[in-house]
Design an enzyme around this catalytic site. Sequence first.
Site, PDB file in Angstrom:
ATOM      1  CE  LYS A   1       4.018   3.345   1.697  1.00 42.32           C
ATOM      2  NZ  LYS A   1       5.308   3.751   1.081  1.00 42.32           N
TER       3      LYS A   1
ATOM      4  CB  SER B   1       0.429   0.494   0.048  1.00 38.95           C
ATOM      5  OG  SER B   1      -0.214  -0.667   0.555  1.00 38.95           O
TER       6      SER B   1
ATOM      7  CE1 TYR C   1       3.391   1.022   4.601  1.00 37.67           C
ATOM      8  CE2 TYR C   1       1.393   0.051   3.699  1.00 37.67           C
ATOM      9  CZ  TYR C   1       2.736   0.336   3.589  1.00 37.67           C
ATOM     10  OH  TYR C   1       3.421  -0.064   2.466  1.00 37.67           O
TER      11      TYR C   1
END
Lengths: 338, 338
Positions: free
Chosen positions: B161, B129, B157
Site C-alpha cells: 500500500k 491503509s 500488505y
Amino acid sequence: MHIVITGGAGFLGARLARTLLAQGRLSLAGAPARDIARITLVDRAAPPPDLAADARIAATIGDLNAQLADDGAAFWREADAVFHLAAAVSGECEADFDLGMRSNFAATHGLLDKLRALGTRPVLVFSSSLAVFGDSPEQPLPALIDDRTLPTPQTSYGIQKFIGEQLVADYTRKGFVQGRSVRLMTVSVRPGRPNGAASGFFSGMIREPLAGLRAACPVPEETPVAIASPARTIEGIVRAAEASDADWGPRTALNLPSLATTVGEMAAALERVAGTAATALLDRTPDATIRRIVKTWPGRFDTPRARALGLAADESFDAVIRAYVRENPDAVKLVIGA
Amino acid sequence: MHIVITGGAGFLGARLARTLLAQGRLSLAGAPARDIARITLVDRAAPPPDLAADARIAATIGDLNAQLADDGAAFWREADAVFHLAAAVSGECEADFDLGMRSNFAATHGLLDKLRALGTRPVLVFSSSLAVFGDSPEQPLPALIDDRTLPTPQTSYGIQKFIGEQLVADYTRKGFVQGRSVRLMTVSVRPGRPNGAASGFFSGMIREPLAGLRAACPVPEETPVAIASPARTIEGIVRAAEASDADWGPRTALNLPSLATTVGEMAAALERVAGTAATALLDRTPDATIRRIVKTWPGRFDTPRARALGLAADESFDAVIRAYVRENPDAVKLVIGA
C-alpha cells in the site's frame, strides 16, 4: 566469499571494488570476516583497466534487467553479498520517466525477485539517496532531517529510490535477503566525466576548475547541500554490509552522515585550496531545470543511527578537495597551495 | 460523467457505488458537480443484485491485471474518475507473498500505467491503509500518529500500500493522473461474510453475535484500534475525489479520521447495545498469527489535514453499532435495546 556489485564499473562501484580488494576480507552482517575470492562487476560498461587486470575481478557487461533474466549466470547464485548501486540518475529520470521506472523501479524489484528465487539469502546493500527527501510549498521539509523524518520525494528518482527501500525492507522481513538500505548524500568530489545527475555540478564546480576548465555553477550561492566525500560514502556502504542485525537496527533506510555546506562555501573552499585562478573558471549562469530539482533536497541532517555505527561526516570541504587532489593527481592542472 | 470502481463488487466498492448513485452527481477536484451517467464496477465477482439492476451500472468481471491488459475495454478511456479499491487483504498477503505483489503492487502500477498511456488524466482515488504504519521493537511507533509520522510498515500488505501511495504521488506530480491516496482506518462494522483480512474480527466480533452466532475475539482486550464506520470511510473516499488541489494539499497520503478505541471497549459497547446475550457469544481464544499482525498497527491518530477537509471520526462505537443494526435489519437476530 563472492561479491556482486551492480553498477560495478561506475565511479562508486569501482571504488567500492578497489576498497574491498585492498582489504581482502569482509565481514557480513556481524559474521567473522572471510577472504574475498571474487567480485563480479555487473554494468553496461566495461570495468576500468586496473580492476579488469585483477584476477579476483569478473565483469559481466550489459543491461541489468537483461542480466537478471539470464538464467545461465552463475554469479547471482554464488553471491554472498550484493551491492546494488546501479541506477539511472536524477536528471535522467526526470527527463525520461520510462528510463527511471525501468532502471530503478523494475531493476530493483527484479534483483530482489531473482535473489528470492535463488533462495541464497545474501546480504544486499541498496544505495538509496537523500533525494527521497523533497521540499515543496505544500509540505515544507523541516530545517533539520533526522532518522524519523517522513520522506516526501519531489522527483521520480526520489520516488523510485524510496520504493526500492520499501521492497528491500519487506524482502528482508520475509527472510528472502538480508537487506540494508543506505541513503547516500551528495557525493563530491566525483572524478571523471559529468553524468546526468542534477547534482553533477556539485562535483564539476570543483573538478573542472582544478583541471583548468570552465565549469557551471547553476544555482545560487546560498543553496544548501549535504555533502559526503567518496571515501566517506564507500565507508558507509561497507559498514552497511558488515553491521550485525542488532547494530543495524530497524529496516528503515539509514541516512549516511553529511557535511552541511552551501554552494558559496564550496566555492570559497576551492579558492582557499587553488586560488582565484580556480574560482575565475566558474560560470554562475542559472539553470532552471537543475535548480528546480536541487532546491527540493535538504541540506542539514542529524544522523544518530549512523553515528552509533561509527560513521562520521567529512570534517571540512577544504579537506574533501585536498583528498581529491591527492587521489587524482593527473586530473589536476592548477598549482595547489600548501 | 463516467466513473470506474475497482473492487466495485466488494463491500466498500458497492457501498461507494450506492452512495454515488444516490447523490446522482459528483464534483471532481473542485470542478462544478456533474451528473453521473455510468459507473463501471471492475471486480472478480459479480455486483450485488441491487446494483446490477441499476441502468447506470456496468459490470466487468475478472482479474484486474487481466482487465488492464484488455485493450478493447472502453471504460478505462471514458473514466473521468477511478476509485481504486481492489486489493488483496492483509492476512492473505502475509500468507501468500506473490498474491499481494500481484494484486496490490503490480495491479496498482499497471492501473497507473494504463491511465498514463490513455492520456485522459482522470481523478484517481487510491485506498491505502493505516497498515502503512507498523510498530516494531527496533522502531516503536509514536503513541499518537499524525500527518507527518514516518510509515514503517511491518506487513507485506502495508509495504504494498505504501508503494502504491508513492506511485500515485509521482504519476500525479508528472501530470499522468490527478491522484489522491487516502489511508483507510479499520472499517467496522462490515456486513456480510468474513474475509481474509487480519482485521476481519473487528467486524466479526460485532456482526456475528448480533446474528446470534459465535465469533472469535482473538486478541487481548486492551488491543488499541483506530475504527471508522463504513459511512465515515465512504465519506472520506468521496471527499478525496471532490477536493480541489488547493484544499487537498500535498501529494502525501491522507490519514482519514478514526475513533480510538480498544477491543474491550468494543465488546462493552456491544453489551450496551445488545446485552450479555451478545457478548456471551464471543470466544476469547488467542490467535497468534492475527495478533502478530494487528499488534503492529497504531490505535491513535491526530488528523488535522482530514479535519481541514471537513472530515470527522465517528462519535462513539455504540453509535457505530446502532448504525449497523439500522442498515442491516435482516442480519440482526438479537433484540436490541433502545
